[in-house]
Enzyme design. Structure first.
Site, PDB file in Angstrom:
ATOM      1  N   SER A 151       0.827  -1.201   0.000  1.00  0.00           N
ATOM      2  CA  SER A 151       0.000   0.000   0.000  1.00  0.00           C
ATOM      3  C   SER A 151       0.868   1.261   0.000  1.00  0.00           C
ATOM      4  O   SER A 151       1.630   1.487  -0.923  1.00  0.00           O
ATOM      5  CB  SER A 151      -0.961  -0.031   1.184  1.00  0.00           C
ATOM      6  OG  SER A 151      -1.901   0.997   1.098  1.00  0.00           O
ATOM      7  N   ASP A 304      -2.298   6.218  -3.994  1.00  0.00           N
ATOM      8  CA  ASP A 304      -1.126   5.522  -3.478  1.00  0.00           C
ATOM      9  C   ASP A 304      -0.715   4.407  -4.444  1.00  0.00           C
ATOM     10  O   ASP A 304      -1.383   4.179  -5.458  1.00  0.00           O
ATOM     11  CB  ASP A 304      -1.396   5.000  -2.057  1.00  0.00           C
ATOM     12  CG  ASP A 304      -2.441   3.914  -2.001  1.00  0.00           C
ATOM     13  OD1 ASP A 304      -3.219   3.777  -2.963  1.00  0.00           O
ATOM     14  OD2 ASP A 304      -2.502   3.184  -0.995  1.00  0.00           O
ATOM     15  N   ASP A 306      -0.964   1.171  -4.786  1.00  0.00           N
ATOM     16  CA  ASP A 306      -1.913   0.157  -5.243  1.00  0.00           C
ATOM     17  C   ASP A 306      -3.291   0.745  -5.503  1.00  0.00           C
ATOM     18  O   ASP A 306      -4.256   0.010  -5.708  1.00  0.00           O
ATOM     19  CB  ASP A 306      -1.993  -1.023  -4.273  1.00  0.00           C
ATOM     20  CG  ASP A 306      -2.578  -0.657  -2.923  1.00  0.00           C
ATOM     21  OD1 ASP A 306      -2.310   0.459  -2.431  1.00  0.00           O
ATOM     22  OD2 ASP A 306      -3.294  -1.484  -2.333  1.00  0.00           O
ATOM     23  N   ASP A 308      -5.687   2.252  -3.839  1.00  0.00           N
ATOM     24  CA  ASP A 308      -6.898   2.060  -3.036  1.00  0.00           C
ATOM     25  C   ASP A 308      -7.136   3.247  -2.088  1.00  0.00           C
ATOM     26  O   ASP A 308      -8.167   3.313  -1.424  1.00  0.00           O
ATOM     27  CB  ASP A 308      -6.875   0.730  -2.276  1.00  0.00           C
ATOM     28  CG  ASP A 308      -5.756   0.622  -1.253  1.00  0.00           C
ATOM     29  OD1 ASP A 308      -4.912   1.545  -1.174  1.00  0.00           O
ATOM     30  OD2 ASP A 308      -5.722  -0.394  -0.526  1.00  0.00           O
TER      31      ASP A 308
END
Length: 579
Positions: A151, A304, A306, A308
Site C-alpha cells: 500500500s 497511493d 496500489d 486504493d
C-alpha cells in the site's frame, strides 16, 4: 548471538540449512559474521502475521521479512486452507501486483505455488490496482485472491493481501485459520514452487473495460459531467498502479481536461519524487498541488501505489489549493451520494453507509440527517467489506469510508477503491460547479448544517521487536492509568475494544461493545470529543486520533473556528501522546 533468545536462534539455524537456496543462506551468514544482532533479531524473532492489511513487512531474509520463502509459505498455507474449505469443487484464485520493487516477481511466485497445488490462477499480465483484484475475484467467481502490495508504506516494504470468495480481505475466522495452516508448515519442502503453466490464465487489458464500464454504470449525475466536461483535473499516481486505469476511468466518464503529474506518472518502486508514497502526507501531494495551483484546477487528486487510497486538494475561499483530510473527503462523498439520491427520490428504507470507529462522526450525522442507516466497524476496510457481504440481499450498501483516505461508492468490489473514488470526486465537483459551488463551499455548507468537525492523527513509529514491546507497554499503561482529563476537559466515557466494554466514569456503569476484540482505546470527553489510541496493524506505529466539534454559524467564521479547534486538539494531544 549472545543476546538473542533461543527460539529466534533456532529459526536462524533453520534458515542456514540446505532447504534454502545458496543466496539466502549466504545473506543470513553475512548477518551473523557481521554480528548484526539487532537486524537478526528483527528478521527472525517471529513469523509475519496477518494484520488489518494482511501480510506486510520489510523485504529481506528471515521469517519476519517479505521474501520467496515467507510468501511461498503463506501461499501454500492459503492453498491448503482453500482446499479444505472447498473440497469438492475446482478452486480458482486471482493474483495482481503493484509497482513496488519485487512485486511482479512475488506475484508470479504466488501464481506458481497456487498452480503447483492444482489451483487455477487468473494472473494479471501487468500491474493493476488492488480494487481491480477484488473485482476480478468476484468476476471470475474465484474462491480467493492475492494482491502483492504494501500500500502506502515506504519503499523497503512489500506485502501480501489475501482475499476470500466475496472479494474482501480475509476476516475471522479465515484470517486466523490461514495463519494456523501456514504455521503448520514445518519445512520448505512442503511448499510447492514448481509452476504448472496450464493452471495459469493471464488477464490482459481487455479486463480494464469490464471494470470501467461497471463503474460507469454507478454514475449519479452524468448530465453534470457532460455540462462540465472541461472541469480542470490534476491527477498523480505517485509512481503506482493508478496510472494504468484512473485516466481511462475519467475519460470514460466524460472528463476531457485531465492533467497528469508527468514526473510521477511512471511506475517505480523506489518512489523517487516522494519520501513516502502516501497521499495522506502533504509532501506526497506537493507536486500535484503545485500543478493544480499553476493551472487553477478544480480538483487535484493523487493515489497511493496500489490505488486504493486517494488524496484530494480543492480551491478554498481564497482561491488556493487546500488539502482535505480523509474524514472531509469521505463526508463529501457521503453527502453527495445521499443528497443526490434524496433529490432524485431514489433513497430506500434499507439503504446504509459504513464507517470505522476512528472515522469522523460527521459521516453518521450526515446519514442520520437523510434518514439513512449507518454501521460502524473496526479499523480496516476489510471490516466494511464484511458488513457489505453479510447484508447483501437484505440491505443496500451506498457508500463507505475511513479516515485513512479509503472510500467506496457502490458495491462492485469489497475493498476501498481509489479509482472509483476519483471518478465520483470528479463527478461531485462537476455537479456542484454547475450550481456555482466549489467542493470547499460544499464542505462549509456541511459544517454549517451538521457541525464543524476537526480531526488530527498523530503516529509514533516504533520499529523492530523493541518497538513492538514499547507500543504494547504504552497501551497497557493507558489501560492501567487512563486519563481523567484531556486538554483540561473531563473524560466522561472509556471504550475498551479489547475488553469489549464501555465504561461511564460518573456512575461506573458498563455496557458491552458488539464488535470483535481489537486493541483500541477511546476516551470521550464531556464536550463530546473523541480521542482514540491503537497500534497499527500494517506498520510499526501506534496511532492517536482526535476529533472535536463546534457549531459553524457562518462561512466567514471558518478560519476563526478552525484555529480555536486546532488549539483544543493541540492541548488534548499533548496530554495523551507521550513519545
Amino acid at each position: 548471538m549472545n543476546n538473542i533468545d533461543q527460539a529466534t536462534q533456532q529459526r536462524i539455524q533453520q534458515w542456514l540449512s540446505t532447504e534454502y537456496d545458496e543466496a539466502t543462506v549466504a545473506q543470513v551468514q553475512q548477518l551473523i559474521d557481521n554480528n548484526e544482532e539487532t537486524e537478526l533479531l528483527d528478521s527472525f524473532y517471529k513469523e509475519l502475521e496477518f494484520g488489518t492489511g494482511g501480510l506486510r513487512g520489510i523485504m529481506g531474509v528471515g521469517s519476519n521479512r517479505m521474501n520467496k520463502y515467507t510468501i511461498g509459505k503463506a501461499t501454500q498455507g492459503l492453498a491448503n486452507y482453500l482446499k479444505k474449505q472447498f473440497p469438492d469443487q475446482p478452486i480458482k484464485v486471482a493474483v495482481s501486483y503493484d509497482s513496488r520493487n519485487n512485486s511482479q516477481q512475488f506475484g508470479h511466485l504466488v501464481a506458481d505455488v497456487f498452480s503447483a497445488n492444482g489451483i487455477h490462477v487468473y494472473l494479471f499480465k501487468e500491474l493493476r490496482p488492488t480494487p481491480m483484484l477484488s473485482f476480478a475475484v468476484r468476476h471470475f467467481e474465484c474462491q480467493g485472491g492475492v494482491m502483492l502490495t504494501a500500500s502506502h508504506n515506504p519503499k523497503e516494504y512489500n506485502g501480501y493481501k489475501a482475499y476470500w470468495n466475496d472479494g474482501g480481505q480475509l476476516v475471522a475466522p479465515h484470517d486466523k485459520n490461514v495463519i494456523t495452516e501456514v504455521n503448520a508448515i514445518q519445512s520448505v519442502a512442503e511448499i510447492r514452487f514448481d509452476r504448472v503453466a496450464d493452471n495459469i490464465t493471464l488477464i490482459d487489458e481487455s479486463f480494464d473495460d469490464l471494470y470501467v464500464n461497471a463503474n460507469q454504470g454507478l454514475s449519479i449525475h452524468p448530465e453534470a459531467v457532460l455540462a462540465q466536461k472541461d472541469l480542470k483535473i490534476v491527477y498523480s499516481s505517485i509512481h503506482g498502479t493508478g496510472i494504468t486505469i484512473v485516466p481511462k476511468m475519467l475519460k470514460a466518464w466524460g472528463f476531457e481536461n485531465v492533467h497528469l503529474v508527468e514526473e510521477q506518472a511512471t511506475p517505480d518502486g523506489n518512489f523517487p519524487t516522494v519520501i513516502y508514497p502516501n497521499p495522506e502526507e502533504e509532501e506526497a501531494m506537493s507536486k500535484a498541488k503545485q500543478k493544480g495551483q499553476e493551472i487553477d484546477a478544480d480538483v487535484v487528486m493523487a493515489t497511493d501505489p496500489d490505488a486504493d487510497r486517494v488524496g484530494l486538494a480543492v480551491k478554498n475561499r481564497k482561491g488556493e489549493m487546500q488539502l482535505l483530510n480523509g474524514n472531509q473527503i469521505g463526508s463529501l462523498l457521503i453527502f453527495y451520494v445521499l443528497s443526490s439520491k434524496a433529490e432524485q427520490a431514489t433513497l430506500q428504507k434499507n439503504d446504509f453507509i459504513v464507517k470505522t470507529i476512528v472515522t469522523s462522526n460527521l459521516m453518521t450525522d450526515i446519514s442520520s440527517g437523510f434518514g439513512v442507516k449507518h454501521y460502524e466497524t473496526l479499523t480496516g476496510f476489510k471490516f466494511i467489506g464484511e458488513v457489505m457481504t453479510r447484508l447483501e440481499g437484505q440491505e443496500n450498501y451506498l457508500v463507505g469510508g475511513e479516515e485513512s483516505y479509503g472510500f467506496l461508492v457502490g458495491d462492485l468490489v469489497r475493498d476501498k477503491d481509489a479509482v472509483n473514488a476519483c471518478a465520483f470526486i470528479a463527478e461531485m465537483a462537476a455537479y456542484f460547479k454547475s450550481q456555482g459551488k466549489t467542493l470547499f463551499d460544499v464542505l462549509l455548507d456541511i459544517y454549517g448544517t451538521y457541525g464543524f468537525y476537526q480531526e488530527k492523527l498523530i503516529s509514533l513509529t516504533k520499529k523492530g521487536k523493541a518497538g513492538a514491546e514499547e507500543i504494547k507497554q504504552m497501551m497497557a499503561d493507558l489501560r492501567a492509568n487512563p486519563p481523567q482529563t484531556l486538554g483540561g476537559i473531563q473524560v466522561k466515557e472509556i471504550r475498551d475494544y479489547q475488553a469489549q466494554r464501555s465504561y461511564v466514569i460518573a456512575d461506573d456503569s458498563q455496557t458491552s461493545i458488539d464488535l470483535p476484540k481489537s486493541d483500541v482505546l477511546q476516551f470521550i470527553t464531556v464536550d463530546g470529543d473523541v480521542i482514540s489510541a491503537r497500534p497499527s496493524g500494517t506498520e510499526p506505529k501506534i496511532k492517536f486520533y482526535c476529533s472535536v466539534k463546534e457549531q459553524l454559524t457562518a462561512a466567514d467564521a471558518y478560519e476563526h473556528v478552525s484555529a480555536k479547534l486546532e488549539e483544543k486538539v493541540k492541548n488534548i494531544m499533548a496530554d495523551i501522546v507521550k513519545d
